[in-house]
Design an enzyme around this catalytic site. Structure first.
Site, PDB file in Angstrom:
ATOM      1  N   LYS A  69     -14.538 -10.643  24.931  1.00 27.70           N
ATOM      2  CA  LYS A  69     -15.491 -11.282  24.015  1.00 27.70           C
ATOM      3  C   LYS A  69     -15.490 -10.561  22.675  1.00 27.70           C
ATOM      4  CE  LYS A  69     -20.073 -12.987  23.237  1.00 27.70           C
ATOM      5  NZ  LYS A  69     -19.488 -14.111  22.477  1.00 27.70           N
ATOM      6  N   GLY A  96     -24.264 -15.957  20.258  1.00 29.44           N
ATOM      7  CA  GLY A  96     -24.555 -15.266  18.998  1.00 29.44           C
ATOM      8  C   GLY A  96     -23.881 -13.915  18.903  1.00 29.44           C
ATOM      9  N   LEU A  97     -22.684 -13.793  19.505  1.00 27.20           N
ATOM     10  CA  LEU A  97     -21.813 -12.637  19.289  1.00 27.20           C
ATOM     11  C   LEU A  97     -22.363 -11.326  19.840  1.00 27.20           C
ATOM     12  CD1 LEU A  97     -21.459 -14.091  15.872  1.00 27.20           C
ATOM     13  CD2 LEU A  97     -19.349 -13.366  16.934  1.00 27.20           C
ATOM     14  N   CYS A 153     -16.544 -18.516  14.886  1.00 29.19           N
ATOM     15  CA  CYS A 153     -17.728 -18.554  15.755  1.00 29.19           C
ATOM     16  C   CYS A 153     -18.730 -19.564  15.210  1.00 29.19           C
ATOM     17  CB  CYS A 153     -18.392 -17.190  15.863  1.00 29.19           C
ATOM     18  SG  CYS A 153     -19.917 -17.313  16.835  1.00 29.19           S
ATOM     19  N   LYS A 187      -8.090 -16.922  15.255  1.00 32.55           N
ATOM     20  CA  LYS A 187      -8.742 -17.972  16.064  1.00 32.55           C
ATOM     21  C   LYS A 187      -9.436 -18.947  15.131  1.00 32.55           C
ATOM     22  CE  LYS A 187     -11.315 -19.037  20.186  1.00 32.55           C
ATOM     23  NZ  LYS A 187     -11.856 -18.513  21.437  1.00 32.55           N
ATOM     24  N   GLY A 267     -10.977 -26.595  27.196  1.00 33.90           N
ATOM     25  CA  GLY A 267     -11.126 -27.443  28.374  1.00 33.90           C
ATOM     26  C   GLY A 267      -9.979 -27.396  29.363  1.00 33.90           C
ATOM     27  N   GLY A 288     -11.009 -20.829  29.679  1.00 30.80           N
ATOM     28  CA  GLY A 288     -12.335 -20.309  29.392  1.00 30.80           C
ATOM     29  C   GLY A 288     -13.412 -20.841  30.296  1.00 30.80           C
TER      30      GLY A 288
HETATM   31  O1  RRO Z   1     -20.898 -15.566  20.744  1.00 29.50           O
HETATM   32  C1  RRO Z   1     -20.902 -16.789  20.559  1.00 29.50           C
HETATM   33  O2  RRO Z   1     -21.960 -17.425  20.428  1.00 29.50           O
HETATM   34  C2  RRO Z   1     -19.647 -17.555  20.431  1.00 29.50           C
HETATM   35  C3  RRO Z   1     -18.520 -17.087  19.795  1.00 29.50           C
HETATM   36 BR1  RRO Z   1     -18.346 -15.364  19.159  1.00 29.50          BR
HETATM   37  C4  RRO Z   1     -17.403 -17.937  19.619  1.00 29.50           C
HETATM   38  O3  RRO Z   1     -16.349 -17.613  19.052  1.00 29.50           O
HETATM   39  N1  RRO Z   1     -17.500 -19.200  20.101  1.00 29.50           N
HETATM   40  C5  RRO Z   1     -18.610 -19.643  20.744  1.00 29.50           C
HETATM   41  O4  RRO Z   1     -18.647 -20.801  21.167  1.00 29.50           O
HETATM   42  N2  RRO Z   1     -19.679 -18.801  20.890  1.00 29.50           N
END
Ligand code: RRO
Length: 329
Positions: A69, A96-97, A153, A187, A267, A288
């Site tokens: 992550k 939210g990372l 993101c 990405k 998917g 994923g």
């Molecule tokens: O952490 C997230 O909310 C998040 C990230 Br970093 C991302 O690249 N893609 C996503 O769907 N969620």
């Protein structure tokens, strides 16, 4: 007639004869610029934690790589709950990372991934943040085989400012992360029709490969409460619902960039889904959301890809990359 006690000599089954002749291994080698992986299946960032969360379900070192992550140069608390919401054929997330920061990750989480090829996803709020993250990883142990620069993101700043929606910013970030001298992926986002052009920019700015693509911008409303279902507001949609979007995104990035390595994600839940991505133009894939329902999904997808190739007379994955592109040379 058989004497009592006589051993029955069975004829070897056809299966064993075939096994005895050693069926040739399928060559699934994936080439991503300066990085070569023994097979094309990786975990997708954000769906396998920061460490070996899936390690009790599958042998992580048998995958092409484990992508962790997204991490920043600093610790980050992430978004308020709720952070996940199931949707028809998928889910919406607004994590939210959240992450411990690279320093703590290197000390506490990377060691449990010893023996696995690791791709580290990084993020930042500014170009300088990305540079700081790449610098902190420049001397990471050798099993860190690549950096995946997350430019897409959907849950930072309400999804309003994605670096991956701007070719200039994509170039700047890729240039700034060159302090990490091993392979780098960019990405990207399929939330823009500019994706093929932005992929070109990422490649020109030094990306060894582009990861196509992140989640789609989405939203769920709780109509009883008359408010947004996720604590962070909107979110990122993933799972089978977005698979055709991701296939088309990969197809169009490949059509515009014949020699740019592509990692297809979106998917993928079966070997057939992965083969479809490869035929669209991907050189490798990431699994994923499927891991949430089946934590063995990445290993199963790899097994199913191998079996599909075997049953279709495909000896090398390279034979079918971009097979669905009309002008495939
Ligand atoms: O952490 C997230 O909310 C998040 C990230 Br970093 C991302 O690249 N893609 C996503 O769907 N969620």
């Amino acid at each position: 007639m058989r004497l009592p006690g006589a051993r029955v000599l069975r004829r070897p089954s056809l299966r064993r004869v075939v096994g005895g002749l050693r069926r040739p291994d399928i060559d699934l080698t994936a080439r991503l610029g300066a990085l070569t992986l023994p097979n094309p299946v990786m975990t997708a960032s954000g769906t396998a934690g920061h460490g070996d969360e899936l390690g009790s379900y599958l042998q992580l070192d048998t995958l092409g790589a484990v992508t962790v992550k997204s991490l920043a140069a600093f610790e980050w608390a992430g978004n308020p709950p709720p952070r996940l919401h199931p949707t028809a054929a998928g889910m919406l997330n607004s994590i939210g990372l959240q992450g411990p920061g690279i320093e703590r990750w290197l000390a506490d989480e990377l060691p449990v991934l010893a023996g696995c090829r690791v791709v580290v996803s990084i993020w930042g709020r500014t170009v300088a943040d990305y540079e700081a993250a790449a610098t902190m990883l420049a001397d990471a142990p050798d099993n860190v085989v690549a950096l995946e620069v997350n430019l897409s993101c959907p849950n930072l700043d309400g999804g309003r400012h994605l670096f991956a929606h701007d070719a200039g910013l994509t170039r700047e970030v890729m240039a700034a992360t060159a302090v990490f001298t091993r392979p780098r992926f960019a990405k990207l986002s399929a939330n823009t029709i500019e994706l093929p052009r932005i992929a070109t920019a990422a490649g020109e700015a030094g990306a060894d490969a582009v990861t196509v693509a992140n989640t789609m911008l989405g939203m769920v409303i709780d109509i009883e409460q008359r408010k947004l279902a996720l604590g962070g507001g909107g979110g990122g949609l993933s799972g089978p619902a977005i698979h055709p979007i991701a296939v088309r995104a990969v197809f169009e990035v490949r059509a515009a960039n014949p020699s740019l390595p592509i990692i297809g994600v979106g998917g993928i839940a079966s070997g057939r889904d992965a083969i479809e991505m490869i035929m669209a133009g991907a050189n490798a894939v990431q699994v994923g959301t499927a891991s949430f329902a089946d934590p063995r999904a990445p290993a199963r997808v790899l097994d199913e890809m191998r079996e599909w190739c075997r049953s279709h007379g495909v000896n090398r994955l390279d034979e079918i990359i971009s097979a669905a592109q009309p002008d495939r040379s």
